[in-house]
Design a protein around this motif. Structure first.
Motif, mmCIF file in Angstrom:
data_model
loop_
_atom_site.group_PDB
_atom_site.id
_atom_site.type_symbol
_atom_site.label_atom_id
_atom_site.label_comp_id
_atom_site.label_asym_id
_atom_site.label_seq_id
_atom_site.Cartn_x
_atom_site.Cartn_y
_atom_site.Cartn_z
ATOM 1 N N GLU A 37 4.278 -4.358 -5.895
ATOM 2 C CA GLU A 37 4.016 -5.016 -4.571
ATOM 3 C C GLU A 37 5.024 -4.732 -3.762
ATOM 4 O O GLU A 37 6.280 -4.728 -3.970
ATOM 5 N N ARG A 76 6.598 6.406 0.143
ATOM 6 C CA ARG A 76 5.417 7.135 0.378
ATOM 7 C C ARG A 76 4.754 7.637 -0.683
ATOM 8 O O ARG A 76 3.677 8.107 -0.880
ATOM 9 N N ASP A 80 -1.270 5.574 -2.729
ATOM 10 C CA ASP A 80 -2.065 5.137 -1.584
ATOM 11 C C ASP A 80 -1.103 4.351 -0.474
ATOM 12 O O ASP A 80 -1.669 3.540 0.175
ATOM 13 N N PHE A 81 0.212 4.479 -0.456
ATOM 14 C CA PHE A 81 0.889 4.004 0.307
ATOM 15 C C PHE A 81 0.810 4.131 1.862
ATOM 16 O O PHE A 81 0.539 5.502 2.204
ATOM 17 N N ASP A 82 0.569 3.469 2.699
ATOM 18 C CA ASP A 82 0.056 3.554 3.995
ATOM 19 C C ASP A 82 1.362 3.477 4.945
ATOM 20 O O ASP A 82 1.601 2.122 5.305
ATOM 21 N N ARG A 85 0.688 1.255 8.145
ATOM 22 C CA ARG A 85 0.548 -0.274 7.838
ATOM 23 C C ARG A 85 2.023 -0.979 7.642
ATOM 24 O O ARG A 85 2.138 -1.940 8.293
ATOM 25 N N LEU A 86 2.912 -0.209 7.080
ATOM 26 C CA LEU A 86 4.221 -0.489 7.092
ATOM 27 C C LEU A 86 5.042 -0.733 8.261
ATOM 28 O O LEU A 86 5.275 -1.548 8.765
ATOM 29 N N VAL A 100 2.175 -5.296 2.252
ATOM 30 C CA VAL A 100 1.738 -3.856 2.832
ATOM 31 C C VAL A 100 1.355 -2.781 1.668
ATOM 32 O O VAL A 100 0.649 -1.925 2.221
ATOM 33 N N TRP A 101 1.539 -3.232 0.607
ATOM 34 C CA TRP A 101 0.919 -2.373 -0.520
ATOM 35 C C TRP A 101 0.909 -3.229 -1.757
ATOM 36 O O TRP A 101 1.928 -4.006 -2.189
ATOM 37 N N ARG A 102 -0.080 -2.911 -2.618
ATOM 38 C CA ARG A 102 -0.049 -3.553 -4.054
ATOM 39 C C ARG A 102 -0.665 -2.487 -4.887
ATOM 40 O O ARG A 102 -1.353 -1.534 -4.499
ATOM 41 N N SER A 103 -0.104 -2.318 -6.035
ATOM 42 C CA SER A 103 -0.502 -1.254 -6.946
ATOM 43 C C SER A 103 -1.978 -1.379 -7.193
ATOM 44 O O SER A 103 -2.712 -2.111 -7.273
#
Length: 116
Positions: A37, A76, A80-82, A85-86, A100-103
């Motif tokens: 996360e 990056r 699927d890191f955006d 969104r960050l 902003v990201w979860r596995s």
């Protein structure tokens, strides 16, 4: 005579992970493969903090002021890191954190226990 002030902390970003060294000698470190996360929060010093967490809730807090392009480049590579969104989370950062990201991988299953 004024010398250069010692930073409160500094951050190393490698292909293996991220490490933050504090002025008091303590260290936070997390391997990229363990990151599940990424959160963004504003702090009281008007800096942005990136919080990287593993499955156990342990993590590494990285101030934006201590990062360079290598940190964002490495983010990056998370599945699927955006980056958009960050960027939006950083623009809107305040006292509450934003995930902003979860596995995308589900958490590991719990072992089967036998009950008497």
């Amino acid at each position: 005579m004024h010398g250069n002030s010692v930073p409160d902390s500094y951050v190393y970003v490698t292909e293996e992970g991220v490490t933050r060294h504090y002025a008091d000698g303590s260290v936070d470190a997390l391997a990229w493969e363990d990151v599940v996360e990424v959160r963004v929060v504003g702090d009281t010093d008007s800096d942005i903090l990136y919080i990287l967490l593993d499955r156990d809730g342990q993590g590494c807090v990285v101030p934006k002021s201590a990062t360079d392009a290598s940190f964002l480049t490495r983010l990056r590579y998370l599945p699927d890191f955006d980056l958009d969104r960050l960027g939006a989370a950083v623009e809107a950062a305040h006292d509450d954190y934003v995930v902003v990201w979860r596995s995308p991988e589900p958490p590991s299953t719990l072992p089967d226990f036998e009950y008497d």
